[in-house]
Write a protein that holds these residues in place. Structure first.
Motif, short mmCIF file in Angstrom:
data_model
loop_
_atom_site.label_atom_id
_atom_site.label_comp_id
_atom_site.label_asym_id
_atom_site.label_seq_id
_atom_site.Cartn_x
_atom_site.Cartn_y
_atom_site.Cartn_z
N ASP A 87 0.84 -1.20 0.00
CA ASP A 87 0.00 0.00 0.00
C ASP A 87 0.87 1.25 0.00
N SER A 114 -0.34 4.30 0.00
CA SER A 114 -1.03 5.41 0.66
C SER A 114 -1.53 4.97 2.02
N ALA A 115 -0.68 4.97 2.99
CA ALA A 115 -1.08 4.55 4.33
C ALA A 115 -2.01 5.57 4.99
N SER A 116 -2.34 6.64 4.30
CA SER A 116 -3.16 7.69 4.90
C SER A 116 -4.65 7.37 4.88
N THR A 140 -7.37 1.99 3.76
CA THR A 140 -6.97 0.74 3.13
C THR A 140 -6.33 -0.21 4.13
N ALA A 141 -5.49 0.31 5.01
CA ALA A 141 -4.82 -0.53 6.01
C ALA A 141 -5.82 -1.24 6.90
N SER A 180 -6.35 -5.29 6.94
CA SER A 180 -6.10 -6.04 8.18
C SER A 180 -7.32 -6.88 8.56
N TYR A 190 -0.52 -7.61 4.37
CA TYR A 190 -0.50 -6.16 4.14
C TYR A 190 0.91 -5.63 4.39
N PRO A 214 2.63 -1.92 4.44
CA PRO A 214 2.58 -0.47 4.26
C PRO A 214 3.90 -0.01 3.63
N SER A 215 3.80 0.87 2.69
CA SER A 215 4.99 1.32 1.98
C SER A 215 4.82 2.79 1.61
N SER A 216 5.68 3.25 0.73
CA SER A 216 5.58 4.60 0.19
C SER A 216 6.12 4.57 -1.23
N CYS A 236 8.76 1.68 -2.34
CA CYS A 236 7.96 0.65 -2.98
C CYS A 236 8.81 -0.46 -3.59
#
Length: 142
Positions: free
Chosen positions: A72, A74-76, A79-80, A84, A95, A97-99, A103
Motif C-alpha cells: 500500500d 497510501s497509508a493515509s 486501506t490498512a 487487516s 499487508y 505499508p509502503s511509500s 515501494c
C-alpha cells in the motif's frame, strides 16, 4: 411432491460434493498460480471486492490462493484497516505499508524471500486495472 424435491436436492448436493472431491484429489499437486504482489494506492473503495473476487475465482478453478502481498503506497486512507480485517478472513493476504520512495525496495525484498518459482507483480490504480488482473489470473490453471 415435497419428498421428490428433497430427493432431487439431495442428489444434486451429492453430485456437487463428489465433483469437488474429484477435482481436489485429481488435480496435480503443483499449483501454477504465482505469488501475487499487488501495489495499490488509495484502494479503500475496491480492495475488499478484489480480494473476495480473487478468492472466489481461484476456488472455482480448483486452486488455493497462495500468498497475496498488498503493498500500500497510501497509508493515509482506510486501506490498512480494510486489509487487516480481510487478512483475518483470508489468511493468504499480507499487508505491507509502503511509500512511493520505498515501494520497489519492499517488492525486491518480497521477491528475494519468495518460496515459489513464479511471482506476479502488478500495480492496480483503479477498478479497470483490477478487472484486468483478475482476468489475467484466470488463465493460470492447475
Amino acid at each position: 411432491m415435497l419428498s421428490l424435491v428433497i430427493v432431487l436436492l439431495a442428489v444434486y448436493g451429492l453430485i456437487i460434493f463428489l465433483w469437488q472431491l474429484n477435482r481436489k484429489f485429481h488435480n496435480s499437486t503443483t499449483n501454477l498460480l504465482p505469488n501475487l504482489i499487488v501495489i495499490v494506492g488509495h484502494a479503500s473503495q475496491w480492495i475488499e471486492w478484489f480480494v473476495r473476487q480473487l478468492s472466489l475465482q481461484m476456488y472455482t478453478q480448483g486452486q488455493d490462493v497462495q500468498d497475496v502481498f498488498i503493498v500500500d503506497l497510501s497509508a493515509s486512507d482506510e486501506t490498512a484497516m480494510i486489509i487487516s480485517k480481510l487478512s483475518i478472513r483470508f489468511p493468504f493476504v499480507t499487508y505491507i505499508p509502503s511509500s512511493t520512495a520505498r515501494c520497489w525496495t519492499d517488492v525486491s525484498n518480497l521477491l528475494e524471500t519468495s518460496q515459489r518459482d513464479q511471482t506476479l507483480v502488478v500495480k492496480i490504480n483503479d477498478e479497470g486495472d483490477m478487472r484486468q488482473v483478475l482476468r489475467m489470473l484466470s488463465h493460470f490453471e492447475v
